[in-house]
Design a protein around this motif. Structure first.
Motif, PDB file in Angstrom:
ATOM      1  N   THR A   7       0.826  -1.203   0.000  1.00 59.27           N
ATOM      2  CA  THR A   7       0.000   0.000   0.000  1.00 59.27           C
ATOM      3  C   THR A   7       0.859   1.250   0.000  1.00 59.27           C
ATOM      4  OG1 THR A   7      -0.104   0.031   2.406  1.00 59.27           O
ATOM      5  CG2 THR A   7      -1.858  -1.150   1.247  1.00 59.27           C
ATOM      6  N   SER A   8       0.288   2.305  -0.493  1.00 60.68           N
ATOM      7  CA  SER A   8       0.912   3.629  -0.460  1.00 60.68           C
ATOM      8  C   SER A   8      -0.167   4.623  -0.072  1.00 60.68           C
ATOM      9  CB  SER A   8       1.499   3.975  -1.838  1.00 60.68           C
ATOM     10  OG  SER A   8       2.014   5.284  -1.837  1.00 60.68           O
ATOM     11  N   ASN A   9       0.050   5.295   1.083  1.00 58.72           N
ATOM     12  CA  ASN A   9      -0.968   6.226   1.604  1.00 58.72           C
ATOM     13  C   ASN A   9      -2.324   5.541   1.724  1.00 58.72           C
ATOM     14  OD1 ASN A   9       0.913   8.350   1.665  1.00 58.72           O
ATOM     15  ND2 ASN A   9       0.524   8.811  -0.503  1.00 58.72           N
ATOM     16  N   SER A  10      -2.316   4.310   2.246  1.00 61.15           N
ATOM     17  CA  SER A  10      -3.518   3.500   2.479  1.00 61.15           C
ATOM     18  C   SER A  10      -4.184   3.018   1.199  1.00 61.15           C
ATOM     19  CB  SER A  10      -4.544   4.283   3.317  1.00 61.15           C
ATOM     20  OG  SER A  10      -3.966   4.614   4.570  1.00 61.15           O
ATOM     21  N   GLU A  11      -3.620   3.356   0.047  1.00 63.00           N
ATOM     22  CA  GLU A  11      -4.166   2.874  -1.227  1.00 63.00           C
ATOM     23  C   GLU A  11      -3.321   1.704  -1.717  1.00 63.00           C
ATOM     24  OE1 GLU A  11      -6.866   3.796  -3.070  1.00 63.00           O
ATOM     25  OE2 GLU A  11      -7.420   4.993  -1.312  1.00 63.00           O
ATOM     26  N   PRO A  12      -3.951   0.577  -2.134  1.00 63.45           N
ATOM     27  CA  PRO A  12      -3.167  -0.558  -2.609  1.00 63.45           C
ATOM     28  C   PRO A  12      -2.395  -0.232  -3.881  1.00 63.45           C
ATOM     29  CG  PRO A  12      -5.529  -0.946  -2.941  1.00 63.45           C
ATOM     30  CD  PRO A  12      -5.397   0.323  -2.158  1.00 63.45           C
ATOM     31  N   ILE A  13      -1.160  -0.736  -3.957  1.00 61.33           N
ATOM     32  CA  ILE A  13      -0.360  -0.580  -5.171  1.00 61.33           C
ATOM     33  C   ILE A  13      -0.642  -1.797  -6.048  1.00 61.33           C
ATOM     34  CG2 ILE A  13       1.975  -0.396  -6.120  1.00 61.33           C
ATOM     35  CD1 ILE A  13       2.839   0.734  -3.384  1.00 61.33           C
ATOM     36  N   ARG A  14      -1.359  -1.570  -7.120  1.00 65.02           N
ATOM     37  CA  ARG A  14      -1.761  -2.673  -7.988  1.00 65.02           C
ATOM     38  C   ARG A  14      -0.646  -3.034  -8.962  1.00 65.02           C
ATOM     39  NH1 ARG A  14      -5.311  -4.968  -4.967  1.00 65.02           N
ATOM     40  NH2 ARG A  14      -7.170  -3.726  -4.529  1.00 65.02           N
ATOM     41  N   ARG A  15      -0.548  -4.317  -9.242  1.00 63.71           N
ATOM     42  CA  ARG A  15       0.466  -4.804 -10.172  1.00 63.71           C
ATOM     43  C   ARG A  15       0.071  -4.439 -11.601  1.00 63.71           C
ATOM     44  NH1 ARG A  15       4.408  -8.825  -9.522  1.00 63.71           N
ATOM     45  NH2 ARG A  15       5.055  -9.832 -11.480  1.00 63.71           N
ATOM     46  N   GLY A  16       1.016  -3.904 -12.338  1.00 61.19           N
ATOM     47  CA  GLY A  16       0.727  -3.488 -13.707  1.00 61.19           C
ATOM     48  C   GLY A  16       0.863  -4.635 -14.695  1.00 61.19           C
ATOM     49  N   SER A  17       0.389  -4.404 -15.903  1.00 59.03           N
ATOM     50  CA  SER A  17       0.478  -5.417 -16.964  1.00 59.03           C
ATOM     51  C   SER A  17       1.929  -5.598 -17.398  1.00 59.03           C
ATOM     52  CB  SER A  17      -0.357  -4.997 -18.174  1.00 59.03           C
ATOM     53  OG  SER A  17      -1.720  -4.903 -17.838  1.00 59.03           O
ATOM     54  N   LEU A  18       2.229  -6.793 -17.880  1.00 57.69           N
ATOM     55  CA  LEU A  18       3.545  -7.065 -18.454  1.00 57.69           C
ATOM     56  C   LEU A  18       3.582  -6.588 -19.904  1.00 57.69           C
ATOM     57  CD1 LEU A  18       4.092 -10.771 -17.280  1.00 57.69           C
ATOM     58  CD2 LEU A  18       5.097  -8.720 -16.275  1.00 57.69           C
ATOM     59  N   PRO A  19       4.782  -6.323 -20.432  1.00 57.47           N
ATOM     60  CA  PRO A  19       4.864  -6.072 -21.878  1.00 57.47           C
ATOM     61  C   PRO A  19       4.359  -7.315 -22.608  1.00 57.47           C
ATOM     62  CG  PRO A  19       6.955  -5.586 -20.780  1.00 57.47           C
ATOM     63  CD  PRO A  19       6.095  -6.279 -19.776  1.00 57.47           C
ATOM     64  N   PRO A  20       3.628  -7.160 -23.696  1.00 58.52           N
ATOM     65  CA  PRO A  20       3.104  -8.353 -24.394  1.00 58.52           C
ATOM     66  C   PRO A  20       4.237  -9.220 -24.915  1.00 58.52           C
ATOM     67  CG  PRO A  20       2.737  -6.368 -25.695  1.00 58.52           C
ATOM     68  CD  PRO A  20       3.235  -5.917 -24.372  1.00 58.52           C
ATOM     69  N   PRO A  21       3.994 -10.541 -25.000  1.00 55.79           N
ATOM     70  CA  PRO A  21       5.031 -11.426 -25.551  1.00 55.79           C
ATOM     71  C   PRO A  21       5.272 -11.143 -27.030  1.00 55.79           C
ATOM     72  CG  PRO A  21       2.967 -12.625 -25.214  1.00 55.79           C
ATOM     73  CD  PRO A  21       2.780 -11.268 -24.607  1.00 55.79           C
ATOM     74  N   VAL A  22       6.342 -11.711 -27.547  1.00 55.83           N
ATOM     75  CA  VAL A  22       6.664 -11.546 -28.972  1.00 55.83           C
ATOM     76  C   VAL A  22       5.500 -12.067 -29.813  1.00 55.83           C
ATOM     77  CG1 VAL A  22       8.241 -12.242 -30.815  1.00 55.83           C
ATOM     78  CG2 VAL A  22       9.126 -11.797 -28.512  1.00 55.83           C
ATOM     79  N   LYS A  23       5.118 -11.280 -30.822  1.00 58.28           N
ATOM     80  CA  LYS A  23       3.958 -11.625 -31.640  1.00 58.28           C
ATOM     81  C   LYS A  23       4.165 -12.961 -32.335  1.00 58.28           C
ATOM     82  CE  LYS A  23       0.826  -9.568 -35.048  1.00 58.28           C
ATOM     83  NZ  LYS A  23      -0.360  -9.762 -34.236  1.00 58.28           N
ATOM     84  N   ASN A  24       3.138 -13.791 -32.295  1.00 58.31           N
ATOM     85  CA  ASN A  24       3.201 -15.108 -32.906  1.00 58.31           C
ATOM     86  C   ASN A  24       3.267 -14.993 -34.429  1.00 58.31           C
ATOM     87  OD1 ASN A  24       2.750 -18.014 -33.166  1.00 58.31           O
ATOM     88  ND2 ASN A  24       0.739 -17.413 -33.925  1.00 58.31           N
ATOM     89  N   SER A  25       4.183 -15.766 -35.039  1.00 58.71           N
ATOM     90  CA  SER A  25       4.365 -15.682 -36.500  1.00 58.71           C
ATOM     91  C   SER A  25       3.759 -16.867 -37.249  1.00 58.71           C
ATOM     92  CB  SER A  25       5.861 -15.587 -36.835  1.00 58.71           C
ATOM     93  OG  SER A  25       6.533 -16.733 -36.341  1.00 58.71           O
TER      94      SER A  25
END
Length: 437
Positions: free
Chosen positions: A298-316
């Motif tokens: 938490t930061s200032n009583s607000e939860p710190i949410r986990r962000g999205s990962l960079p997308p994987p390499v595009k499937n070919s």
């Protein structure tokens, strides 16, 4: 090739990200059909990161719980891909679908409970391991079940069991089928004199917390594989062999050897950073100790949410390459997977005149399914067992641990007190006492 293209039209539309054609086909196609690799359209949409397809499929109630050929459901694939909003969408849908299925079964379950007689049942749990010395420290438990009308009470001393951690105590699970759904299931800590309602709906904050935990831990799939299971009459005697029969409590039972029962555990961690791996051990220790404190920073009583990962390499891979492949092609993030499997040789003792039927037992176990080891027992009893009632069974719990469940006592009782199924007046509510329920 034309065969494959015509056989899996939804999957092909998703693969090509053709929203218009997908929308048209959904009116007449089986949305949960699996392709030759076991993937549904939702699996492919998630693994390829096609968000519009995901939204459209979920709007048409595509099933989230279904597994593909490698044993993973779309939620697992979403965690691997790492897009937070997609994980949130699938988790919400999974919970909604689970509740709908429970609601569908509930009237039949209540009716089945009312039709069977009132009874007292006693079970003994003995946890064992093939690892030297481990069995000495494993717990055992005597569990007592009372049933009256549509009410059930389960008394047990084993609160939780995860890996090599367990919590002992004095707890009761109380179910009242006549109560409103939201007020029907409670778990009591008889030492602390507190109770917790097992809720059927989480708050948005709790769901967001769950997403954080899913994104920062291993993706785990555990199952008992029964594809090659066999049952053969157990033998006794050295020179003169005979079918083994013994008394289990007051019940005469025929013993069967179980072969080909495989416990499979799979873990994926391609979505985790090195920092995650370091934190993971501490986080799991906190969970297994039953801490009610927040697991989210938490930061200032607000939860710190986990962000999205960079997308994987595009499937070919083209659609033709994918669908014509002899093995399941990898889509999405590069896998980091560890598989553990162990074949168990176990026994089951079947009694032909036990007063309870397997169907009745399954109805009772469905009520107490939130308790992990009861869920394992239910999974085992659902298998196609030899004729009779399983009065003693060996069940894999973990790759190194089994539990032996013995039905020691059963009697019909017409005079069970209603007080057994009520929360004592001196108990107070503690919603965080059992954080996993």
């Amino acid at each position: 090739m034309a065969d494959h293209l015509s056989s899996f039209p939804l999957q092909e539309c998703v693969y090509r990200n053709d929203i218009r054609q997908l929308s048209s086909l959904l009116r007449t196609s089986d949305i949960n059909q699996k392709d030759k690799h076991g993937n549904t359209a939702l699996h492919l949409a998630v693994m390829l990161g096609h968000k519009e397809c995901i939204h459209l499929l979920l709007a048409h109630n595509a099933q989230v719980k279904v597994k593909n050929g490698l044993g993973w459901n779309p939620l697992a694939e979403a965690i691997s891909y790492g897009d937070r909003q997609t994980i949130l969408l699938l988790l919400r849908k999974l919970k909604q679908q689970s509740k709908e299925q429970l609601e569908e079964r509930r009237p039949k379950l209540i009716q089945a409970l009312k039709q069977m007689g009132d009874f007292y049942l006693q079970l003994k749990w003995d946890f064992q391991s093939w690892v030297p010395l481990v069995s000495r420290i494993l717990p055992s438990d005597i569990c007592r079940i009372h049933k009256k009308g549509s009410k059930i009470r389960v008394d047990t001393t084993l609160v939780d069991f995860t890996d090599m951690h367990w919590e002992r105590g004095d707890i009761s699970i109380v179910f009242n089928g006549d109560a409103e759904r939201q007020q029907s299931l409670f778990i009591l800590d008889n030492k602390q004199k507190v109770f917790q309602q097992i809720r059927y709906q989480e708050s948005e904050s709790e769901i967001e917390d769950e997403v954080d935990i899913l994104m920062s831990n291993d993706i785990v799939a555990v199952q008992m594989s029964t594809r090659f299971i066999t049952f053969n009459r157990a033998q006794t005697g050295f020179f003169f062999r005979a079918d083994k029969t013994e008394m289990v409590g007051p019940y005469h039972a025929e013993f069967f050897s179980i072969g080909g029962l495989v416990f499979e555990s799979r873990k994926r961690r391609e979505h985790l950073t090195q920092e995650d791996l370091k934190k993971n051990k501490a986080l799991m220790e906190t969970l297994t100790k039953g801490s009610s404190s927040s697991l989210t920073e938490t930061s200032n009583s607000e939860p710190i949410r986990r962000g999205s990962l960079p997308p994987p390499v595009k499937n070919s891979l083209s659609w033709n390459d994918y669908i014509n492949s002899s093995h399941q092609p990898h889509l999405g993030r590069l896998l980091a997977c560890k598989d553990v499997s162990k074949t168990f040789r176990a026994t089951v003792a079947m009694c032909q005149d036990f007063p309870l039927s397997k169907a009745m037992l399954l109805d009772v176990l469905e009520v107490v399914a939130p308790v992990k080891h009861f869920s394992k027992l239910r999974e085992f009893v659902e298998m196609k067992l030899p004729p009779g009632f399983p009065v003693k069974v060996d069940i894999p719990i973990l790759p190194t641990i089994t539990t032996r469940v013995s039905f020691q006592d059963f009697e019909f009782r017409d005079s069970l007190s209603d007080m057994l199924f009520q929360i004592p007046k001196d108990y107070t509510e503690n919603p965080g006492r059992f954080p996993d329920l």
